[in-house]
Design an enzyme around this catalytic site. Sequence first.
Site, PDB file in Angstrom:
ATOM      1  N   LYS A   1       0.876  -1.166   0.000  1.00  0.00           N
ATOM      2  CA  LYS A   1       0.000   0.000   0.000  1.00  0.00           C
ATOM      3  C   LYS A   1       0.916   1.219   0.000  1.00  0.00           C
ATOM      4  CE  LYS A   1      -4.526   1.022   0.729  1.00  0.00           C
ATOM      5  NZ  LYS A   1      -5.762   0.280   0.458  1.00  0.00           N
TER       6      LYS A   1
ATOM      7  N   GLY B   1     -26.004   2.671   3.328  1.00  0.00           N
ATOM      8  CA  GLY B   1     -25.155   3.300   2.319  1.00  0.00           C
ATOM      9  C   GLY B   1     -25.526   2.830   0.928  1.00  0.00           C
TER      10      GLY B   1
ATOM     11  N   GLY C   1     -24.440   3.859  -1.988  1.00  0.00           N
ATOM     12  CA  GLY C   1     -23.466   4.435  -2.916  1.00  0.00           C
ATOM     13  C   GLY C   1     -23.217   3.467  -4.057  1.00  0.00           C
ATOM     14  N   LYS C   2     -21.994   3.482  -4.576  1.00  0.00           N
ATOM     15  CA  LYS C   2     -21.687   2.634  -5.734  1.00  0.00           C
ATOM     16  C   LYS C   2     -21.915   1.159  -5.415  1.00  0.00           C
ATOM     17  CE  LYS C   2     -17.544   4.504  -6.245  1.00  0.00           C
ATOM     18  NZ  LYS C   2     -17.588   5.666  -5.325  1.00  0.00           N
TER      19      LYS C   2
ATOM     20  N   GLY D   1     -23.427  -0.182  -2.577  1.00  0.00           N
ATOM     21  CA  GLY D   1     -24.754  -0.429  -2.003  1.00  0.00           C
ATOM     22  C   GLY D   1     -25.830  -0.567  -3.071  1.00  0.00           C
TER      23      GLY D   1
HETATM   24  P1  NAI Z   1     -19.595   5.537  -2.109  1.00  0.00           P
HETATM   25  O1  NAI Z   1     -18.944   6.773  -1.626  1.00  0.00           O
HETATM   26  O2  NAI Z   1     -20.020   5.432  -3.531  1.00  0.00           O
HETATM   27  O3  NAI Z   1     -20.890   5.208  -1.229  1.00  0.00           O
HETATM   28  C1  NAI Z   1     -20.984   5.427   0.138  1.00  0.00           C
HETATM   29  C2  NAI Z   1     -22.418   5.844   0.434  1.00  0.00           C
HETATM   30  O4  NAI Z   1     -22.589   5.896   1.849  1.00  0.00           O
HETATM   31  C3  NAI Z   1     -22.779   7.228  -0.111  1.00  0.00           C
HETATM   32  O5  NAI Z   1     -23.983   7.170  -0.841  1.00  0.00           O
HETATM   33  C4  NAI Z   1     -22.927   8.062   1.160  1.00  0.00           C
HETATM   34  O6  NAI Z   1     -23.882   9.104   1.027  1.00  0.00           O
HETATM   35  C5  NAI Z   1     -23.369   7.034   2.160  1.00  0.00           C
HETATM   36  N1  NAI Z   1     -23.123   7.388   3.564  1.00  0.00           N
HETATM   37  C6  NAI Z   1     -22.087   8.049   4.105  1.00  0.00           C
HETATM   38  N2  NAI Z   1     -22.239   8.185   5.424  1.00  0.00           N
HETATM   39  C7  NAI Z   1     -23.399   7.571   5.732  1.00  0.00           C
HETATM   40  C8  NAI Z   1     -24.096   7.375   6.950  1.00  0.00           C
HETATM   41  N3  NAI Z   1     -23.627   7.825   8.118  1.00  0.00           N
HETATM   42  N4  NAI Z   1     -25.272   6.721   6.909  1.00  0.00           N
HETATM   43  C9  NAI Z   1     -25.769   6.266   5.740  1.00  0.00           C
HETATM   44  N5  NAI Z   1     -25.143   6.412   4.558  1.00  0.00           N
HETATM   45  C10 NAI Z   1     -23.978   7.073   4.558  1.00  0.00           C
HETATM   46  O7  NAI Z   1     -18.571   4.352  -1.727  1.00  0.00           O
HETATM   47  P2  NAI Z   1     -18.563   2.863  -2.272  1.00  0.00           P
HETATM   48  O8  NAI Z   1     -17.583   2.738  -3.358  1.00  0.00           O
HETATM   49  O9  NAI Z   1     -19.948   2.396  -2.477  1.00  0.00           O
HETATM   50  O10 NAI Z   1     -17.937   2.102  -1.027  1.00  0.00           O
HETATM   51  C11 NAI Z   1     -18.696   1.820   0.130  1.00  0.00           C
HETATM   52  C12 NAI Z   1     -17.794   1.193   1.183  1.00  0.00           C
HETATM   53  O11 NAI Z   1     -17.218   0.005   0.673  1.00  0.00           O
HETATM   54  C13 NAI Z   1     -16.623   2.075   1.618  1.00  0.00           C
HETATM   55  O12 NAI Z   1     -16.371   1.846   2.989  1.00  0.00           O
HETATM   56  C14 NAI Z   1     -15.476   1.546   0.803  1.00  0.00           C
HETATM   57  O13 NAI Z   1     -14.230   1.744   1.439  1.00  0.00           O
HETATM   58  C15 NAI Z   1     -15.808   0.076   0.754  1.00  0.00           C
HETATM   59  N6  NAI Z   1     -15.207  -0.626  -0.375  1.00  0.00           N
HETATM   60  C16 NAI Z   1     -15.481  -0.222  -1.651  1.00  0.00           C
HETATM   61  C17 NAI Z   1     -14.907  -0.870  -2.720  1.00  0.00           C
HETATM   62  C18 NAI Z   1     -15.202  -0.468  -4.141  1.00  0.00           C
HETATM   63  O14 NAI Z   1     -14.775  -1.175  -5.047  1.00  0.00           O
HETATM   64  N7  NAI Z   1     -15.935   0.603  -4.379  1.00  0.00           N
HETATM   65  C19 NAI Z   1     -13.976  -2.008  -2.530  1.00  0.00           C
HETATM   66  C20 NAI Z   1     -13.823  -2.400  -1.154  1.00  0.00           C
HETATM   67  C21 NAI Z   1     -14.409  -1.705  -0.134  1.00  0.00           C
END
Ligand code: NAI
Length: 353
Positions: free
Chosen positions: A78, A178, A180-181, A183
């Site tokens: 990393k 969550g 996001g992407k 979820g």
């Molecule tokens: P993202 O940023 O697209 O989605 C995160 C979502 O969580 C957003 O919609 C945000 O508004 C929401 N959020 C933030 N705080 C919140 C709260 N207190 N309550 C409810 N919702 C809340 O991120 P992504 O890519 O979907 O990743 C999600 C998690 O998975 C992160 O922790 C990331 O580190 C982890 N992860 C992601 C990977 C990936 O390929 N994208 C790979 C491995 C882990």
Amino acid sequence: STDDPGSTGHEQVVFCQDTQSGLKAIIGIYSTALGPALGGTRCYPYASEEAALADVLDLSRGMAYKNALAGLDLGGGKAVIWGDPDQVKSEALLRAYGRFVQSLAGRYYTACDVGTVVADMDVIARETRYVTGRSVEHGGAGDSSVLTAWGVFQGMRAAVEHVWGTPSLRGRRVGVAGLGKVGRHLTGHLVDDGAEVVATDVDPRALEWARTNHPGVTLVADASALVAADIDVYAPCALGGALNDDTVPALRARVVAGAANNQLAHPGIEKLLADRGVLYAPDYVVNAGGVIQVADEIEGFNFDRAKLRATRIYDTTRQILRLADDEGVPPAVAADRLAERRMADVGRLRTIH
Ligand code: NAI
Ligand code: K
């Protein structure tokens, strides 16, 4: 060597400085036992160099375990760039950083992490071939959340099977924190499998997405309402620390399986979960689909091959949960043991570098 109590067990730690661009970075290579070390570059305004070093040592070790359990022929590494991404990142800085990565001659492959994006990898790639997670236009695998969500779904199926005897999510109530992407993709898989999804997000746009695309999803006010809801499975897909001294006592789900990194707020949470009879599918095991996706790009990205590998997260999670039962340890400890076994067994056999 790890026998030395003063040692962190890392193979190599490289401090990088380029005064002209203002680059200050640290690359940590924990292990190359299974292959070149792979792990993203985090850009973050650390309070001190000590804090940056502590983070990179921790994260690079974590990647060795994650990559080992993902079945990849890759070790763990990393990097951290010390600074506020909005202020420090420039073409010059990223290219200077890329030259340091190149100087390691393939012992370390970089990718995106917090504070870096796909476009940054394209810039870094102008100086080094040891970078992955590039844009589709540059032959990259694109958005890794697709296979992250697929892998989380597979890990969840294994955990659900461990508790209820069948991997099907049909009729199960799953809380997704969550949208996001990851979820969103996960919600799609859950709905397809017949689950009842209860979800929340702080961003109104995410809630709008759910209303439009999955009107059957029940939306609740916030993460604490989700934790307290009548759900079978809890899937943290937002930020770290979702499992803490407040949420675990309130949690009604019997299974936790989600994408967020570092879900356990502190090591004691594991025991709290076990005492409450909650089965926790370790975060770094079930969220490995993302690293599987970017790792595949090193060979020339093939979606079907990568998806097949991410599907195996089901088998790995099953194996870990059984090992945990057999050895009377929490699943996270069983996962670490399985990773260590693979690093020791396969690392011994490896002859080409
Ligand atoms: P993202 O940023 O697209 O989605 C995160 C979502 O969580 C957003 O919609 C945000 O508004 C929401 N959020 C933030 N705080 C919140 C709260 N207190 N309550 C409810 N919702 C809340 O991120 P992504 O890519 O979907 O990743 C999600 C998690 O998975 C992160 O922790 C990331 O580190 C982890 N992860 C992601 C990977 C990936 O390929 N994208 C790979 C491995 C882990
Ligand atoms: K090591």
